[in-house]
Motif scaffolding. Structure first.
Motif, PDB file in Angstrom:
ATOM      1  N   GLN A 190       0.833  -1.200   0.000  1.00  0.00           N
ATOM      2  CA  GLN A 190       0.000   0.000   0.000  1.00  0.00           C
ATOM      3  C   GLN A 190       0.869   1.252   0.000  1.00  0.00           C
ATOM      4  O   GLN A 190       0.596   2.219  -0.708  1.00  0.00           O
ATOM      5  N   LEU A 193       2.523   1.642  -3.393  1.00  0.00           N
ATOM      6  CA  LEU A 193       1.556   2.040  -4.422  1.00  0.00           C
ATOM      7  C   LEU A 193       1.285   3.544  -4.368  1.00  0.00           C
ATOM      8  O   LEU A 193       1.229   4.211  -5.401  1.00  0.00           O
ATOM      9  N   LYS A 196       4.329   5.305  -5.662  1.00  0.00           N
ATOM     10  CA  LYS A 196       4.432   5.133  -7.117  1.00  0.00           C
ATOM     11  C   LYS A 196       3.462   6.055  -7.836  1.00  0.00           C
ATOM     12  O   LYS A 196       3.789   6.623  -8.894  1.00  0.00           O
ATOM     13  N   HIS A 197       2.284   6.217  -7.257  1.00  0.00           N
ATOM     14  CA  HIS A 197       1.274   7.094  -7.852  1.00  0.00           C
ATOM     15  C   HIS A 197       1.804   8.532  -7.946  1.00  0.00           C
ATOM     16  O   HIS A 197       1.705   9.182  -8.989  1.00  0.00           O
ATOM     17  N   TYR A 217      -0.622   3.028 -16.376  1.00  0.00           N
ATOM     18  CA  TYR A 217      -0.413   2.829 -14.932  1.00  0.00           C
ATOM     19  C   TYR A 217      -1.700   3.091 -14.158  1.00  0.00           C
ATOM     20  O   TYR A 217      -2.076   2.310 -13.275  1.00  0.00           O
ATOM     21  N   LYS A 220      -4.228   0.349 -14.560  1.00  0.00           N
ATOM     22  CA  LYS A 220      -3.813  -0.824 -13.800  1.00  0.00           C
ATOM     23  C   LYS A 220      -4.083  -0.616 -12.318  1.00  0.00           C
ATOM     24  O   LYS A 220      -4.504  -1.532 -11.607  1.00  0.00           O
ATOM     25  N   ARG A 221      -3.845   0.600 -11.858  1.00  0.00           N
ATOM     26  CA  ARG A 221      -4.053   0.913 -10.431  1.00  0.00           C
ATOM     27  C   ARG A 221      -5.523   0.784 -10.051  1.00  0.00           C
ATOM     28  O   ARG A 221      -5.854   0.453  -8.911  1.00  0.00           O
ATOM     29  N   SER A 224      -6.345  -2.514  -8.601  1.00  0.00           N
ATOM     30  CA  SER A 224      -5.636  -2.925  -7.395  1.00  0.00           C
ATOM     31  C   SER A 224      -6.611  -3.179  -6.250  1.00  0.00           C
ATOM     32  O   SER A 224      -7.600  -2.479  -6.079  1.00  0.00           O
ATOM     33  N   ALA A 227      -6.911  -0.068  -3.838  1.00  0.00           N
ATOM     34  CA  ALA A 227      -7.420   1.227  -4.289  1.00  0.00           C
ATOM     35  C   ALA A 227      -8.742   1.519  -3.597  1.00  0.00           C
ATOM     36  O   ALA A 227      -9.761   0.909  -3.904  1.00  0.00           O
ATOM     37  N   ARG A 232      -9.725   5.801  -6.169  1.00  0.00           N
ATOM     38  CA  ARG A 232     -10.342   5.610  -7.477  1.00  0.00           C
ATOM     39  C   ARG A 232     -10.873   6.928  -8.029  1.00  0.00           C
ATOM     40  O   ARG A 232     -10.775   7.203  -9.221  1.00  0.00           O
ATOM     41  N   ILE A 235      -7.944   8.836  -9.353  1.00  0.00           N
ATOM     42  CA  ILE A 235      -7.483   8.245 -10.618  1.00  0.00           C
ATOM     43  C   ILE A 235      -8.428   8.607 -11.754  1.00  0.00           C
ATOM     44  O   ILE A 235      -7.994   8.966 -12.857  1.00  0.00           O
TER      45      ILE A 235
END
Length: 283
Positions: A190, A193, A196-197, A217, A220-221, A224, A227, A232, A235
């Motif tokens: 977590q 992630l 990375k975001h 990316y 794909k996230r 997860s 998420a 979400r 994103i």
């Protein structure tokens, strides 16, 4: 293409529901029950060594299993109400959370209180107001886990304010703290992630990553298991911005429909409407 979209949405939906069950101990209970049934079967057959023993076993199994299922469905229903509906009403309703915090003086001036207020202000579009709230939380000397969360939030605020160097500094501080966190405090995946975001967002702005890489990316996230609904939402908004830059209005509207359904009380919906209206006026 339509089948692909439906498959992605199906996976995302399943993962959102899976989170509910992972937050309970239901799967552990089922394993224990299975082991108990197996033990009962062995003991019963060994004791009776007749068809009567097998019949007794299955009768006991049906009675116990029936009780478990009745209790299980009741628990699942409660979990669904608690973990699925509340986030829709509370987590993505920043104005409501903000009002609730104001009525809790014991919480509002704590690390968690300042952090939540800062998040609410971000979701309401008040980025300038959220920054000092996160800074106040840091001044209270929070533990490493909260420091990590706060530095990530400060990095997000700096990115929205287009202060790239400041965002990179906050990102590096969050990354350093994450490496110090034992896995018992926060799940490593977590943590990584979230980092990375932010890294992908910084990299895209700086030109390290292309729009196609960033979009891949983000998509794909979405699939997860980690998420959350708020992740979400973030994103979906970022995807809408990227598709807008590519002049792909169909995909922008796809993200907008999701935002209108799940995040209609945040600033994201208005922002997407604004740049769609700008596109229409340009035409």
């Amino acid at each position: 293409a339509v089948c692909s979209k439906l498959t992605i949405m199906g996976k995302e939906g399943r993962n959102m529901i899976t989170q509910i069950f992972k937050q309970t101990a239901a799967y552990k209970v089922m394993i224990i029950v299975f082991l108990l049934f197996t033990l009962m079967f062995i003991v019963t057959i060994h004791s009776f060594q007749t068809y009567t023993g097998i019949l007794i076993f299955f009768l006991l199994e049906m009675i116990i299993l029936g009780e478990i299922l009745m209790v299980g469905f009741s628990k699942v229903n409660k979990v669904m109400k608690k973990e699925w509906q509340d986030p829709l009403e509370m987590e993505l309703d920043p104005a409501k959370i903000k009002r609730a915090l104001e009525q809790q003086p014991k919480i509002v001036n704590t690390v968690e209180g300042y952090n939540m207020q800062g998040i609410c202000e971000m979701l309401l579009g008040n980025v300038e107001t959220s920054l000092p709230l996160f800074q106040k939380a840091l001044q209270l000397h929070p533990d490493k886990k909260n420091q990590f969360v706060l530095y990530c939030n400060l990095a997000k605020v700096s990115l929205q304010q287009k202060q790239m160097e400041q965002a990179k500094q906050y990102f590096m501080q969050a990354k350093s703290i994450c490496n110090q966190l034992p896995s018992a405090i926060i799940k490593r995946n977590q943590c990584e992630l979230l980092l990375k975001h932010i890294e992908m967002q910084i990299g895209y702005i700086q030109g390290t990553y292309t729009a196609a890489q960033y979009i891949a990316y983000l998509k794909k996230r979405l699939l997860s298991d980690y998420a959350t609904l708020r992740v979400r939402m973030d994103i979906r908004y970022q995807l809408a911005c990227l598709y807008h830059e590519q002049k792909d209005d169909e995909r922008v509207y796809e993200q907008l429909r999701w935002l209108e359904k799940f995040a209609n009380k945040t600033i994201y919906v208005n922002r997407v409407h604004e740049f769609l209206e700008e596109r229409v006026s340009e035409q």
